[in-house]
Design an enzyme around this catalytic site. Sequence first.
Site, mmCIF file in Angstrom:
data_model
loop_
_atom_site.group_PDB
_atom_site.id
_atom_site.type_symbol
_atom_site.label_atom_id
_atom_site.label_comp_id
_atom_site.label_asym_id
_atom_site.label_seq_id
_atom_site.Cartn_x
_atom_site.Cartn_y
_atom_site.Cartn_z
ATOM 1 N N SER A 1 0.962 -1.037 -0.066
ATOM 2 C CA SER A 1 -0.013 -0.065 0.121
ATOM 3 C C SER A 1 0.929 1.132 -0.043
ATOM 4 C CB SER A 1 -0.846 0.109 1.276
ATOM 5 O OG SER A 1 -1.544 1.298 1.430
ATOM 6 N N TYR B 1 -2.081 0.168 10.691
ATOM 7 C CA TYR B 1 -2.045 -0.285 9.403
ATOM 8 C C TYR B 1 -0.549 0.289 8.573
ATOM 9 C CZ TYR B 1 -3.561 -0.740 4.588
ATOM 10 O OH TYR B 1 -3.754 -1.451 3.289
#
Length: 258
Positions: free
Chosen positions: A143, A156
């Site tokens: 990501s 995250y």
Amino acid sequence: MSTPARATSSRTAVVTGASSGIGAATARRLAASGYRVVLTARRADRIAELAAQLGDAGHEAEAYGLDVTDRAAVDAFAERFEALDVLVNNAGGALGADPVASGNPEEWRQMYETNVLGTLHVTQALLPALTASGDGTVVVLSSTAGHATYEGGAGYVAAKHAQHVLAETLRLEIVGEPVRVIEIAPGMVRTEEFALTRFHGDEEKAAKVYAGVAEPLTADDVADTIAWTVTRPSHVNVDLLVVRPRAQASNTKVHREP
């Protein structure tokens, strides 16, 4: 003279987290490109349905229920393969958006186990088969969170940074082996579950993530990107590909219409 494009006839690709979103879209895209796809996810009913759809469309597809955080189950799954051509590490996700001061340690642990240790388990278990193919590819779906931080995202972000380092280090360690290591780092992608899962089913909070953004990326956009990297000539390794919607300049800079 350039190396010929990678033939897909009789080639097999394993896609983790294939029950929805980017994983399901990637399975469809690779199947359409001629791969035999093996779909894995915890929700066995969802991947069985997708495998049946792909089969009805004339593609080779198989569903295998798998929790990537269960190492014994992953090792048992890996025994099915003497050789393997492509592994797409897609299983993962985000939980919560709390600041560090009040973040839930259990959510941090779950994100680390799924995104990082899950990728580690599957890659370790299948690396011998990928090497035995003579032309293997490991894809790590990280990501943009793995390359820059943002407030409320530390759990995250930390997991995705670790996943990025895993891919980068593996590439260094196996250079000279017939296996490529590709990292795809998407920015804002609107799927049916990602934001909803992150906010524990709160539809209002999930909708705010994409509010005013004309065209976030779709799962198909990312799947197309993955398929493009995988099908480059064998000597071409796309080390890292960052892909964002036009409206997103960074993790914290997004153009939103009123």
